[in-house]
Design an enzyme around this catalytic site. Sequence first.
Site, PDB file in Angstrom:
ATOM      1  N   SER A  96      -3.668  11.324   1.178  1.00 14.69           N
ATOM      2  CA  SER A  96      -5.081  10.958   1.358  1.00 14.69           C
ATOM      3  C   SER A  96      -5.950  12.021   0.694  1.00 14.69           C
ATOM      4  O   SER A  96      -5.569  13.204   0.646  1.00 14.69           O
ATOM      5  CB  SER A  96      -5.406  10.911   2.851  1.00 14.69           C
ATOM      6  OG  SER A  96      -6.809  10.837   3.038  1.00 14.69           O
ATOM      7  N   TYR A 130      -5.091  15.120  11.248  1.00 14.00           N
ATOM      8  CA  TYR A 130      -4.817  14.133  10.191  1.00 14.00           C
ATOM      9  C   TYR A 130      -4.935  14.772   8.809  1.00 14.00           C
ATOM     10  O   TYR A 130      -4.036  14.653   7.974  1.00 14.00           O
ATOM     11  CB  TYR A 130      -5.792  12.958  10.316  1.00 14.00           C
ATOM     12  CG  TYR A 130      -5.639  11.944   9.206  1.00 14.00           C
ATOM     13  CD1 TYR A 130      -4.527  11.119   9.153  1.00 14.00           C
ATOM     14  CD2 TYR A 130      -6.589  11.833   8.189  1.00 14.00           C
ATOM     15  CE1 TYR A 130      -4.368  10.192   8.121  1.00 14.00           C
ATOM     16  CE2 TYR A 130      -6.445  10.913   7.165  1.00 14.00           C
ATOM     17  CZ  TYR A 130      -5.334  10.092   7.140  1.00 14.00           C
ATOM     18  OH  TYR A 130      -5.176   9.185   6.127  1.00 14.00           O
TER      19      TYR A 130
HETATM   20  N1  LIG Z   1      -7.671   3.493   5.329  1.00 10.16           N
HETATM   21  C1  LIG Z   1      -8.015   4.611   4.710  1.00 10.16           C
HETATM   22  O1  LIG Z   1      -9.210   4.896   4.520  1.00 10.16           O
HETATM   23  C2  LIG Z   1      -6.963   5.549   4.193  1.00 10.16           C
HETATM   24  C3  LIG Z   1      -7.374   6.578   3.338  1.00 10.16           C
HETATM   25  C4  LIG Z   1      -6.419   7.456   2.849  1.00 10.16           C
HETATM   26  C5  LIG Z   1      -5.104   7.309   3.213  1.00 10.16           C
HETATM   27  N2  LIG Z   1      -4.718   6.293   4.061  1.00 10.16           N
HETATM   28  C6  LIG Z   1      -3.310   6.224   4.434  1.00 10.16           C
HETATM   29  O2  LIG Z   1      -2.817   4.953   4.094  1.00 10.16           O
HETATM   30  C7  LIG Z   1      -1.701   4.651   4.942  1.00 10.16           C
HETATM   31  C8  LIG Z   1      -1.862   3.250   5.507  1.00 10.16           C
HETATM   32  O3  LIG Z   1      -3.004   3.232   6.330  1.00 10.16           O
HETATM   33  P1  LIG Z   1      -3.949   1.949   6.493  1.00 10.16           P
HETATM   34  O4  LIG Z   1      -5.325   2.391   6.215  1.00 10.16           O
HETATM   35  O5  LIG Z   1      -3.385   0.813   5.764  1.00 10.16           O
HETATM   36  O6  LIG Z   1      -3.872   1.758   8.087  1.00 10.16           O
HETATM   37  P2  LIG Z   1      -3.330   0.571   9.009  1.00 10.16           P
HETATM   38  O7  LIG Z   1      -3.876  -0.724   8.546  1.00 10.16           O
HETATM   39  O8  LIG Z   1      -3.610   1.032  10.396  1.00 10.16           O
HETATM   40  O9  LIG Z   1      -1.772   0.576   8.722  1.00 10.16           O
HETATM   41  C9  LIG Z   1      -0.916   1.558   9.262  1.00 10.16           C
HETATM   42  C10 LIG Z   1       0.488   1.010   9.249  1.00 10.16           C
HETATM   43  O10 LIG Z   1       1.370   2.025   9.762  1.00 10.16           O
HETATM   44  C11 LIG Z   1       2.157   1.440  10.798  1.00 10.16           C
HETATM   45  N3  LIG Z   1       2.474   2.421  11.816  1.00 10.16           N
HETATM   46  C12 LIG Z   1       1.614   3.115  12.598  1.00 10.16           C
HETATM   47  N4  LIG Z   1       2.282   3.871  13.457  1.00 10.16           N
HETATM   48  C13 LIG Z   1       3.602   3.648  13.236  1.00 10.16           C
HETATM   49  C14 LIG Z   1       4.797   4.124  13.826  1.00 10.16           C
HETATM   50  N5  LIG Z   1       4.781   5.009  14.844  1.00 10.16           N
HETATM   51  N6  LIG Z   1       5.983   3.680  13.356  1.00 10.16           N
HETATM   52  C15 LIG Z   1       6.018   2.775  12.342  1.00 10.16           C
HETATM   53  N7  LIG Z   1       4.927   2.295  11.740  1.00 10.16           N
HETATM   54  C16 LIG Z   1       3.729   2.719  12.190  1.00 10.16           C
HETATM   55  C17 LIG Z   1       1.293   0.326  11.373  1.00 10.16           C
HETATM   56  O11 LIG Z   1       2.107  -0.694  11.948  1.00 10.16           O
HETATM   57  P3  LIG Z   1       2.448  -0.876  13.513  1.00 10.16           P
HETATM   58  O12 LIG Z   1       1.200  -0.540  14.273  1.00 10.16           O
HETATM   59  O13 LIG Z   1       2.849  -2.309  13.587  1.00 10.16           O
HETATM   60  O14 LIG Z   1       3.576   0.062  13.785  1.00 10.16           O
HETATM   61  C18 LIG Z   1       0.648  -0.220  10.115  1.00 10.16           C
HETATM   62  O15 LIG Z   1       1.504  -1.124   9.476  1.00 10.16           O
HETATM   63  C19 LIG Z   1      -1.653   5.750   5.996  1.00 10.16           C
HETATM   64  O16 LIG Z   1      -0.687   6.712   5.643  1.00 10.16           O
HETATM   65  C20 LIG Z   1      -3.044   6.351   5.918  1.00 10.16           C
HETATM   66  O17 LIG Z   1      -3.070   7.686   6.345  1.00 10.16           O
HETATM   67  C21 LIG Z   1      -5.627   5.409   4.552  1.00 10.16           C
END
Ligand SMILES: NC(=O)c1ccc[n+]([C@@H]2O[C@H](COP(=O)([O-])OP(=O)(O)OC[C@H]3O[C@@H](n4cnc5c(N)ncnc54)[C@H](OP(=O)(O)O)[C@@H]3O)[C@@H](O)[C@H]2O)c1
Length: 270
Positions: A145, A158
């Site tokens: 990120s 985070y």
């Molecule tokens: N959104 C942003 O602004 C942003 C910015 C920079 C980086 N990111 C990164 O992008 C990645 C994806 O995030 P997102 O924004 O797409 O969020 P999201 O929609 O909340 O997706 C997160 C995913 O991780 C899974 N997850 C969470 N806890 C878990 C666990 N204990 N075991 C297995 N799976 C787990 C969730 O599935 P379940 O709940 O079904 O387990 C979900 O599929 C993350 O690494 C995040 O840090 C996001």
Amino acid sequence: MTNPHSDKPGVAIVTGASSGIGKVYADRLAARGYDLVLVARREERLRAIAADLRQRYAVNAEVMVADLSRPAGAAAVADRLSSDASVSLLVNNAGFSALKPLTDTPDDVIVDMVGLNVTALTMLSKAALVAFKTRNAGTIVNVGSGAGFAPYPGIPVYGSTKAYVYLFTQSLQGEVGGTSVRVQLVLPGAVISEGWDVAGGADLAPLPENIMMTTEDCVDAALAGLDQGERVTCPSLHDDTILREFEALSGRALQSMFDGKPAARYNVGG
Ligand SMILES: NC(=O)c1ccc[n+]([C@@H]2O[C@H](COP(=O)([O-])OP(=O)(O)OC[C@H]3O[C@@H](n4cnc5c(N)ncnc54)[C@H](OP(=O)(O)O)[C@@H]3O)[C@@H](O)[C@H]2O)c1
């Protein structure tokens, strides 16, 4: 990115495939002909996504329910990486945030966040690296990120886990030098996803729309970066000289530390 024994690209394991960025990765990789192993905790969602991908792209899509913040969950996925030679791509995407100062962050949330964002990503990267280096083929994509570049108020744990992903993934890139194994570091900015609700974003004022990227744009840019051979892909960073200068300066800071004498400003010694 291809399995040397087949015309098909092989199997992609996508963690966090039940929503957000991971769900779009699963879609785009299926469109490219990958068979999929979709990993997350919410089984029903994964099953619905897998069925949809099988139907739309005529690929195999398998569900693997695992809590990656727990050692047993990460070990199950690592076992698959070690034992299945058809796996050619790992997308280490699962992660979560909590928008809280450290003093307000419950201990179990800290343990889970480090367990998922740091430990699981590390263990899965290791298992993939060993397998891929043995076959001299395969790709690891680690999702960090922009929050790992510098401290940002309200996300002390985070941001620090993502700083780990930044350094760790670049270290992996050093370990694949001279091989055909690829390691890409993807650093999204702010992306519209459920991740903001998980983090507690509903309690805050919404972020301005013009700084938020869609998951589709984020993943499409990340895959374009992979196709272009980028080591580090920042989908929303328009001026990429900033990244090069950041890398050059941090490398210079490290090299400059190797001096046995205390700096003159401390007035230590003669
Ligand atoms: N959104 C942003 O602004 C942003 C910015 C920079 C980086 N990111 C990164 O992008 C990645 C994806 O995030 P997102 O924004 O797409 O969020 P999201 O929609 O909340 O997706 C997160 C995913 O991780 C899974 N997850 C969470 N806890 C878990 C666990 N204990 N075991 C297995 N799976 C787990 C969730 O599935 P379940 O709940 O079904 O387990 C979900 O599929 C993350 O690494 C995040 O840090 C996001």
